[in-house]
Scaffold this active site. Structure first.
Site, mmCIF file in Angstrom:
data_model
loop_
_atom_site.group_PDB
_atom_site.id
_atom_site.type_symbol
_atom_site.label_atom_id
_atom_site.label_comp_id
_atom_site.label_asym_id
_atom_site.label_seq_id
_atom_site.Cartn_x
_atom_site.Cartn_y
_atom_site.Cartn_z
ATOM 1 N N ARG A 98 -60.223 -25.384 11.917
ATOM 2 C CA ARG A 98 -60.813 -24.366 12.784
ATOM 3 C C ARG A 98 -59.820 -23.227 12.980
ATOM 4 O O ARG A 98 -58.637 -23.453 13.208
ATOM 5 C CB ARG A 98 -61.183 -24.969 14.140
ATOM 6 C CG ARG A 98 -62.438 -25.811 14.121
ATOM 7 C CD ARG A 98 -62.808 -26.303 15.512
ATOM 8 N NE ARG A 98 -61.877 -27.287 16.026
ATOM 9 C CZ ARG A 98 -61.009 -27.081 16.993
ATOM 10 N NH1 ARG A 98 -60.940 -25.901 17.583
ATOM 11 N NH2 ARG A 98 -60.196 -28.027 17.395
ATOM 12 N N TYR A 232 -64.799 -23.910 5.893
ATOM 13 C CA TYR A 232 -64.503 -25.125 6.649
ATOM 14 C C TYR A 232 -65.611 -25.390 7.669
ATOM 15 O O TYR A 232 -66.013 -24.489 8.420
ATOM 16 C CB TYR A 232 -63.150 -25.000 7.353
ATOM 17 C CG TYR A 232 -62.839 -26.187 8.231
ATOM 18 C CD1 TYR A 232 -62.563 -27.425 7.663
ATOM 19 C CD2 TYR A 232 -62.844 -26.082 9.612
ATOM 20 C CE1 TYR A 232 -62.301 -28.526 8.471
ATOM 21 C CE2 TYR A 232 -62.577 -27.167 10.426
ATOM 22 C CZ TYR A 232 -62.307 -28.393 9.842
ATOM 23 O OH TYR A 232 -62.059 -29.483 10.641
ATOM 24 N N GLY A 234 -65.959 -26.786 10.524
ATOM 25 C CA GLY A 234 -65.757 -26.474 11.928
ATOM 26 C C GLY A 234 -65.939 -25.002 12.253
ATOM 27 O O GLY A 234 -66.200 -24.632 13.399
ATOM 28 N N CYS A 284 -56.463 -39.281 20.400
ATOM 29 C CA CYS A 284 -56.301 -40.077 21.627
ATOM 30 C C CYS A 284 -57.220 -41.300 21.678
ATOM 31 O O CYS A 284 -57.312 -41.962 22.707
ATOM 32 C CB CYS A 284 -56.526 -39.202 22.855
ATOM 33 S SG CYS A 284 -55.263 -37.942 23.089
ATOM 34 N N LYS A 286 -60.696 -41.470 20.687
ATOM 35 C CA LYS A 286 -62.111 -41.267 20.978
ATOM 36 C C LYS A 286 -63.010 -42.031 20.001
ATOM 37 O O LYS A 286 -63.889 -42.801 20.413
ATOM 38 C CB LYS A 286 -62.432 -39.773 20.935
ATOM 39 C CG LYS A 286 -63.883 -39.435 21.270
ATOM 40 C CD LYS A 286 -64.096 -37.921 21.233
ATOM 41 C CE LYS A 286 -65.515 -37.554 21.635
ATOM 42 N NZ LYS A 286 -65.732 -36.084 21.579
ATOM 43 N N ASN A 396 -56.295 -33.288 7.421
ATOM 44 C CA ASN A 396 -57.560 -32.981 8.084
ATOM 45 C C ASN A 396 -58.754 -33.201 7.145
ATOM 46 O O ASN A 396 -59.820 -32.633 7.348
ATOM 47 C CB ASN A 396 -57.563 -31.542 8.606
ATOM 48 C CG ASN A 396 -58.673 -31.289 9.621
ATOM 49 O OD1 ASN A 396 -59.062 -32.176 10.376
ATOM 50 N ND2 ASN A 396 -59.213 -30.077 9.622
ATOM 51 N N ALA A 397 -58.561 -34.021 6.125
ATOM 52 C CA ALA A 397 -59.683 -34.372 5.255
ATOM 53 C C ALA A 397 -60.768 -35.043 6.092
ATOM 54 O O ALA A 397 -60.476 -35.752 7.061
ATOM 55 C CB ALA A 397 -59.210 -35.299 4.140
ATOM 56 N N ARG A 398 -62.026 -34.847 5.694
ATOM 57 C CA ARG A 398 -63.145 -35.264 6.543
ATOM 58 C C ARG A 398 -64.211 -36.008 5.741
ATOM 59 O O ARG A 398 -64.247 -35.962 4.516
ATOM 60 C CB ARG A 398 -63.796 -34.026 7.168
ATOM 61 C CG ARG A 398 -62.888 -33.230 8.093
ATOM 62 C CD ARG A 398 -62.975 -33.737 9.494
ATOM 63 N NE ARG A 398 -62.095 -33.034 10.423
ATOM 64 C CZ ARG A 398 -62.287 -33.029 11.739
ATOM 65 N NH1 ARG A 398 -63.326 -33.677 12.260
ATOM 66 N NH2 ARG A 398 -61.448 -32.409 12.544
#
Length: 634
Positions: A98, A232, A234, A284, A286, A396-398
């Site tokens: 982002r 990207y 995002g 964290c 999630k 940051n691969a998704r």
């Protein structure tokens, strides 16, 4: 008009006639089915400015989905793999996350909002209009319609995506419910968010070429988002975090909540399900918390309304856009099994696509081999121009996949009434102060000391030092279009609509001693089960100056039942010791920031001051570290 000065108003007087110059008869008929002249004008205006070669109207049919997927491959926006249902997308080395700096909230007169990146609305619309002018020349423009929530739900919103990227359209078909026929049914009465995107000029690799002119502008007045010169997700997939900003603003005006929260179900006595929402900054826990719960309604976003005095939540999505880095069969068995399932439709982004057509990411068993990745051709040991080794798969691969593959998917995910919310959870990364689980005294106490005050430890990779705490209120700061003071006031007002507000909890999985984590990853289920018992009055608690903590006896029983392990008394004492100094320092840090935000409610400071006084009284009596056994049970 959205682009004043670029086109004449008169040119939009007959939008369908204008659209006929861009659409085939079949696709023009698809638009005519939606009896909404405002929608026709919006699409026509974008077409006049961007000048696409053609317009494809997506109805969500199997044929349309197949066509979009095929076009993504033909355009080299996605690459095939050994599995026909798996494809790989690359964003390019300068477009991998982002863009916070160029993501701006447009406000009339350039109004500034503390902690929010704003820009003058007129100047922003002028700039984005110029960047979009002719940007789709020679390209196909896709127009798609989506639900932002369950079908036939009063809690749902609606969105229209206009893009020249088949990858973006493909992603949204996985992540959201196609709403073409809902638009047909509702016609002119339907209000919608509008998302306009172009990848811009693409280079020989297929990457957005002019990333220095990347812009993501959120126009609150126009209920629209404009995005250009980026691929990207995002920055481009409109109904993801771009829609969240518009939803927050709409909720602010109408008195409901759009949150960066998962929605999960936790089983209690007799098989009952209690629902919790949870907000955590990145890194964290999630996703891991959502996956360890008994059922999953959603892993990322929640729309929450007061319905007959009860907080009810829906997941606006039906897919997951998750970080794949370090996903492995031991720690993430369900997600991993979905990603390696050849029959599950998955878009992998910025992983390594090897020459044999298989993919690899950090955490996947096996060794990476020669192929292509986010930086082009790759081979083991490849270095960049500075001599630094290039990772085969980006951090940051998704992955993009439907949530319906989850074995724990809650059957009420499509319930138009939503699910009743028993508790809000706020989770951060705190190595030295917060206990693993803590219950607020009441709604406002939790909103102030846990939601508005949510902090997370910065990593060494960012600042070169560990333990510096960064404020991220409600884990939504990057996606707020209004000040955190106004967002806090909204939560205060929301409580007034509730007969029984959800309990509020904080969790912290990262408390350390001598460099070692005190809790194990699988302990998360114990904290969830304690919270579930608390909302039904089935577990005791100990009152401390900062909230309620579990009793040792209750946790010992939960650990034995849920995890089959002994929870030792000395570990309990280490975990739930009240570290007065750390709490006081947190209050000082947070209050200092909110004192610069003019619309912070007065009650915020009153609640923080009362907590300070309680902590100082405790310190005077017992010192800076106070064992949980020093307190009386509630």
């Amino acid at each position: 008009m959205r682009f004043p000065g670029l086109i004449e108003k008169e040119s939009l007087e007959d939008p369908l006639r204008l659209l006929a110059t861009f659409c085939s008869e079949e696709h023009l008929d698809r638009l005519k089915e939606i009896k909404n002249p405002r929608l026709w004008r919006d699409i026509a205006e974008v077409a006049l400015v961007a000048r696409p070669a053609s317009i494809y109207v997506n109805t969500g049919s199997d044929e349309d989905k197949d066509y979009i997927r095929k076009r993504a491959l033909e355009n080299r926006e996605e690459y095939p793999t050994v599995h026909p249902m798996h494809t790989v997308h690359f964003d390019g080395p300068k477009d991998l996350a982002r863009d916070k700096g160029n993501t701006r909230i447009l406000y009339p007169g350039g109004r500034q909002v503390p902690l929010i990146n704003t820009f003058d609305r007129d100047a922003g619309l002028t700039e984005i209009g110029k960047l979009l002018s002719g940007v789709m020349s020679g390209k196909e423009m896709f127009v798609s319609f989506y639900l932002y929530g369950p079908r036939y739900s009063k809690l749902s919103l609606y969105g229209v995506q206009i893009t020249d990227s088949a990858y973006v359209a493909h992603s949204e078909e996985i992540l959201y419910r196609n709403g073409y026929w809902d638009f047909v049914e509702k016609g002119e009465e339907l209000e919608y968010m509008l998302f306009i995107h172009s990848a811009g000029e693409r280079d020989e690799n297929g990457w957005s070429k002019n990333v220095e002119n990347r812009r993501i502008f959120i126009d609150l007045e126009g209920n629209s988002v404009y995005s250009v010169n980026t691929q990207y997700a995002g920055n481009t997939v409109g109904l993801k975090k771009l829609a969240l900003r518009l939803a927050v603003y709409k909720g602010y005006r109408e008195g409901w909540l759009a949150e960066h929260m998962f929605i999960v179900g936790v089983k209690g006595r007799g098989g009952r399900i209690s629902y919790f929402t949870g907000a955590y900054p990145a890194g964290c826990g999630k996703t891991s918390t959502a996956m360890i719960a008994d059922t999953v309604v959603g892993d990322d976003l929640a729309i929450i309304h007061a319905v007959n005095g009860e907080a009810r939540a829906v997941n606006p999505e039906v897919g997951m856009f998750g970080i794949i880095d370090d996903v492995n069969p031991r720690d993430d068995p369900e997600i991993y099994s979905i990603l390696v399932n050849p029959s599950a439709e998955v878009i992998f982004s910025n992983v390594l696509l090897m020459e044999d057509g298989n993919i690899w990411w950090r955490g996947k068993p096996g060794e990476p081999k020669k192929g292509i990745n986010y930086a082009g051709e790759w081979w083991p040991g490849k270095k960049d121009e500075n001599g630094k080794e290039i990772l085969p798969s980006h951090p940051n691969a998704r992955f993009t996949v439907s949530i319906r593959h989850l074995s724990k998917l809650d059957p009420r995910i499509d319930d138009p009434e939503g699910v009743p919310v028993s508790g809000f959870i706020f989770g951060g990364r705190d190595p030295s102060t917060l206990p693993p689980v803590l219950e607020a005294f009441d709604w406002k106490h939790g909103i102030v000391t846990m939601g508005a005050s949510l902090e997370s430890e910065r990593t060494a990779a960012v600042l070169g030092q560990v333990g510096v705490m960064e404020l991220n209120p409600y884990a939504i700061l990057d996606f707020l279009p209004i000040s955190v003071g106004a967002f806090t006031a909204l939560h205060f007002e929301f409580e007034k609509k509730l007969a029984r507000p959800p309990k509020i909890f904080s969790v912290n999985y990262f408390l350390r001693e001598d460099g070692k984590f005190l809790a194990e990853k699988r302990d998360k289920i114990a904290w969830l089960k304690w919270m579930e018992q608390r909302v039904h009055g089935e577990a005791q608690a100990i009152e401390t100056p900062v909230g309620y903590i579990p009793t040792y006896e209750d946790l010992r029983e939960i650990f034995a039942r849920e995890l089959g392990k002994e929870f030792k008394e000395d570990l309990y004492e280490k975990m739930f010791t009240i570290r007065v100094k750390g709490f006081l320092e947190k209050i000082e840090r947070v209050t200092k920031i909110y004192s610069t935000i003019p619309d912070t409610p007065r009650e915020f400071f009153e609640i923080m001051d009362k907590q300070t006084q309680r902590l100082k009284a405790l310190e005077a009596m017992h010192g800076q570290k106070v064992s949980p056994f020093k307190f009386d049970k509630k």
